[in-house]
Design a protein around this motif. Sequence first.
Motif, PDB file in Angstrom:
ATOM      1  N   TYR A   1      52.750  41.155  21.376  1.00  0.00           N
ATOM      2  CA  TYR A   1      52.644  41.182  22.834  1.00  0.00           C
ATOM      3  C   TYR A   1      51.499  40.261  23.223  1.00  0.00           C
ATOM      4  CZ  TYR A   1      51.577  42.859  27.552  1.00  0.00           C
ATOM      5  OH  TYR A   1      51.328  42.937  28.905  1.00  0.00           O
ATOM      6  N   GLN A   2      51.781  39.346  24.101  1.00  0.00           N
ATOM      7  CA  GLN A   2      50.833  38.285  24.421  1.00  0.00           C
ATOM      8  C   GLN A   2      50.618  38.228  25.930  1.00  0.00           C
ATOM      9  OE1 GLN A   2      52.027  34.620  22.524  1.00  0.00           O
ATOM     10  NE2 GLN A   2      51.023  33.373  24.084  1.00  0.00           N
ATOM     11  N   ARG A   3      49.390  37.991  26.324  1.00  0.00           N
ATOM     12  CA  ARG A   3      49.096  37.907  27.764  1.00  0.00           C
ATOM     13  C   ARG A   3      48.024  36.855  28.007  1.00  0.00           C
ATOM     14  NH1 ARG A   3      48.403  42.994  31.953  1.00  0.00           N
ATOM     15  NH2 ARG A   3      47.659  41.778  33.732  1.00  0.00           N
ATOM     16  N   LYS A   4      48.321  35.948  28.925  1.00  0.00           N
ATOM     17  CA  LYS A   4      47.391  34.890  29.260  1.00  0.00           C
ATOM     18  C   LYS A   4      46.390  35.342  30.313  1.00  0.00           C
ATOM     19  CE  LYS A   4      48.272  30.825  30.156  1.00  0.00           C
ATOM     20  NZ  LYS A   4      47.040  30.558  29.389  1.00  0.00           N
ATOM     21  N   ASN A   5      45.300  34.589  30.408  1.00  0.00           N
ATOM     22  CA  ASN A   5      44.410  34.788  31.544  1.00  0.00           C
ATOM     23  C   ASN A   5      45.152  34.366  32.807  1.00  0.00           C
ATOM     24  OD1 ASN A   5      43.929  31.990  30.311  1.00  0.00           O
ATOM     25  ND2 ASN A   5      43.059  31.720  32.357  1.00  0.00           N
ATOM     26  N   GLU A   6      44.960  35.133  33.880  1.00  0.00           N
ATOM     27  CA  GLU A   6      45.677  34.860  35.122  1.00  0.00           C
ATOM     28  C   GLU A   6      44.794  34.139  36.129  1.00  0.00           C
ATOM     29  OE1 GLU A   6      47.720  38.646  33.462  1.00  0.00           O
ATOM     30  OE2 GLU A   6      45.649  38.339  34.145  1.00  0.00           O
TER      31      GLU A   6
ATOM     32  N   HIS B   1      70.742  38.399  17.408  1.00  0.00           N
ATOM     33  CA  HIS B   1      71.166  39.583  16.666  1.00  0.00           C
ATOM     34  C   HIS B   1      69.966  40.411  16.217  1.00  0.00           C
ATOM     35  CE1 HIS B   1      75.476  38.812  16.422  1.00  0.00           C
ATOM     36  NE2 HIS B   1      75.215  37.541  16.140  1.00  0.00           N
ATOM     37  N   ASP B   2      68.904  39.729  15.736  1.00  0.00           N
ATOM     38  CA  ASP B   2      67.804  40.452  15.098  1.00  0.00           C
ATOM     39  C   ASP B   2      66.478  40.383  15.853  1.00  0.00           C
ATOM     40  OD1 ASP B   2      67.374  37.769  14.686  1.00  0.00           O
ATOM     41  OD2 ASP B   2      66.759  37.975  12.588  1.00  0.00           O
ATOM     42  N   LYS B   3      66.462  39.806  17.039  1.00  0.00           N
ATOM     43  CA  LYS B   3      65.183  39.729  17.752  1.00  0.00           C
ATOM     44  C   LYS B   3      65.402  39.485  19.239  1.00  0.00           C
ATOM     45  CE  LYS B   3      64.609  34.801  16.715  1.00  0.00           C
ATOM     46  NZ  LYS B   3      63.737  33.767  16.085  1.00  0.00           N
ATOM     47  N   LEU B   4      64.335  39.695  19.990  1.00  0.00           N
ATOM     48  CA  LEU B   4      64.354  39.361  21.401  1.00  0.00           C
ATOM     49  C   LEU B   4      63.025  38.721  21.775  1.00  0.00           C
ATOM     50  CD1 LEU B   4      62.517  41.340  23.491  1.00  0.00           C
ATOM     51  CD2 LEU B   4      64.193  43.005  22.757  1.00  0.00           C
ATOM     52  N   LEU B   5      63.082  37.926  22.832  1.00  0.00           N
ATOM     53  CA  LEU B   5      61.904  37.309  23.423  1.00  0.00           C
ATOM     54  C   LEU B   5      62.001  37.523  24.919  1.00  0.00           C
ATOM     55  CD1 LEU B   5      59.454  35.291  23.617  1.00  0.00           C
ATOM     56  CD2 LEU B   5      61.169  33.470  23.719  1.00  0.00           C
ATOM     57  N   ILE B   6      60.955  38.055  25.517  1.00  0.00           N
ATOM     58  CA  ILE B   6      60.941  38.240  26.961  1.00  0.00           C
ATOM     59  C   ILE B   6      59.618  37.739  27.519  1.00  0.00           C
ATOM     60  CG2 ILE B   6      60.217  40.675  26.726  1.00  0.00           C
ATOM     61  CD1 ILE B   6      61.752  41.197  29.375  1.00  0.00           C
ATOM     62  N   LEU B   7      59.709  36.978  28.603  1.00  0.00           N
ATOM     63  CA  LEU B   7      58.541  36.484  29.322  1.00  0.00           C
ATOM     64  C   LEU B   7      58.673  36.902  30.776  1.00  0.00           C
ATOM     65  CD1 LEU B   7      59.869  33.835  27.533  1.00  0.00           C
ATOM     66  CD2 LEU B   7      57.524  33.069  27.897  1.00  0.00           C
ATOM     67  N   THR B   8      57.600  37.406  31.346  1.00  0.00           N
ATOM     68  CA  THR B   8      57.621  37.739  32.774  1.00  0.00           C
ATOM     69  C   THR B   8      56.317  37.275  33.416  1.00  0.00           C
ATOM     70  OG1 THR B   8      56.667  39.969  32.513  1.00  0.00           O
ATOM     71  CG2 THR B   8      59.070  39.763  32.352  1.00  0.00           C
ATOM     72  N   CYS B   9      56.426  36.907  34.688  1.00  0.00           N
ATOM     73  CA  CYS B   9      55.249  36.407  35.412  1.00  0.00           C
ATOM     74  C   CYS B   9      55.047  37.235  36.673  1.00  0.00           C
ATOM     75  CB  CYS B   9      55.428  34.918  35.726  1.00  0.00           C
ATOM     76  SG  CYS B   9      56.964  34.538  36.612  1.00  0.00           S
ATOM     77  N   GLY B  10      54.328  36.682  37.646  1.00  0.00           N
ATOM     78  CA  GLY B  10      54.063  37.419  38.873  1.00  0.00           C
ATOM     79  C   GLY B  10      53.240  38.666  38.603  1.00  0.00           C
TER      80      GLY B  10
ATOM     81  N   GLY C   1      51.794  32.411  38.112  1.00  0.00           N
ATOM     82  CA  GLY C   1      52.720  31.839  37.140  1.00  0.00           C
ATOM     83  C   GLY C   1      52.427  32.257  35.713  1.00  0.00           C
ATOM     84  N   ALA C   2      51.179  32.618  35.414  1.00  0.00           N
ATOM     85  CA  ALA C   2      50.808  32.976  34.041  1.00  0.00           C
ATOM     86  C   ALA C   2      51.677  34.118  33.526  1.00  0.00           C
ATOM     87  CB  ALA C   2      49.334  33.363  33.984  1.00  0.00           C
ATOM     88  N   GLU C   3      52.198  33.956  32.316  1.00  0.00           N
ATOM     89  CA  GLU C   3      53.206  34.878  31.812  1.00  0.00           C
ATOM     90  C   GLU C   3      52.677  35.859  30.783  1.00  0.00           C
ATOM     91  OE1 GLU C   3      56.742  31.587  32.266  1.00  0.00           O
ATOM     92  OE2 GLU C   3      55.017  31.370  30.936  1.00  0.00           O
ATOM     93  N   LYS C   4      53.302  37.012  30.785  1.00  0.00           N
ATOM     94  CA  LYS C   4      53.167  37.988  29.716  1.00  0.00           C
ATOM     95  C   LYS C   4      54.380  37.781  28.803  1.00  0.00           C
ATOM     96  CE  LYS C   4      51.531  40.901  33.459  1.00  0.00           C
ATOM     97  NZ  LYS C   4      52.000  40.038  34.555  1.00  0.00           N
ATOM     98  N   LYS C   5      54.215  38.019  27.522  1.00  0.00           N
ATOM     99  CA  LYS C   5      55.289  37.669  26.584  1.00  0.00           C
ATOM    100  C   LYS C   5      55.347  38.689  25.459  1.00  0.00           C
ATOM    101  CE  LYS C   5      55.968  34.108  23.017  1.00  0.00           C
ATOM    102  NZ  LYS C   5      55.455  32.794  22.530  1.00  0.00           N
TER     103      LYS C   5
END
Length: 324
Positions: free
Chosen positions: A98-103, A64-73, A5-9
């Motif tokens: 760019y952010q990444r949690k401990n898995e 318009h001026d930004k994006l946010l994306i989170l992915t898991c698995g 479940g831990a996400e990269k962002k």
Amino acid sequence: MFFEGAEKKAQIQVDRSQISLLNDISDEFWQVLVMRCNAQILSSTNNGQCKAFLLSESSLFVWHDKLLILTCGETQLVNSIEYFIEHIGKEKIQQLTYQRKNEYFAHAQPSCFSDDIKQLSQYLNGSVYRFGELDGHHNYLFNYDNAFNANPEDKSYEFIAYQISEKASALLTTSGISAKEIRQFLSLETILPDFIIDDFVFKPYGYSLNAIKDDKYLTIHVTPQANSSYISFESNIDLIAFAPLFIDILNPLSFDILSFNEFEFSAKTLPYRKTNYVSKTLVETTLPNGYKINFANFILPQVDFIEPVALTLEGEGFTDNKTL
């Protein structure tokens, strides 16, 4: 069965005078961008100020001026970032983090944070930070170093619950549970008045939600299985104010709160440092671009002995001849 479940962002801000991510970019572009990290778009909503894509592994939000994306698995989000840079152009990018949690199951990931940064560094120069202790919950963060100055009003919050109560886990893994039942269990009507909601219940279990109202957003991702339960809330509305509600519903053994530009973070989180939870980690810094980041990890000290978890050679932690 386990799921990471831990996400990269990633958060990317562009120069609006050069491009509008809402008006100038087609949905086909976002489909390819998402596919690059081995995920798919399931559905989308749009209110004119924000477009929200619900993914097979988490979410994508576009303004318009930004994006946010989170992915898991086992996704490789850095590949999607690379695709964006190559096709939109570095000259249009004002800011990127760019952010990444401990898995839970880091051994099963196709890359680690250092691999990702080596890939990003081919395009952007940046600074790298770790928020939290190496032997506990922590976040790695890459920040694009340039002349950008953050807007103090650009705030965002994360609340992440780990090892939720047996009661919560049992309910959220109930066969046939509906999205409406999950929304009611999480009391989402309390925090989402008049929001457009797009949510999905996965099989055998798991749940994702996107909610938007004007330029506000909330995304929730639920990995409820008892051996690796993880529930994340991400928003630009003040999630610290709703933390007592989340804690009461989920009763997690630990939780994290992370914020960008919440200048009253210490005062707002002080009540949790005076309850049964103990603040194991408190980290604060201001990035060169002006973003103030706070990270806190709270744990519930255990007073009773429990049984060890029985494992099999083919089960969690032992696949591909690797161990935790």
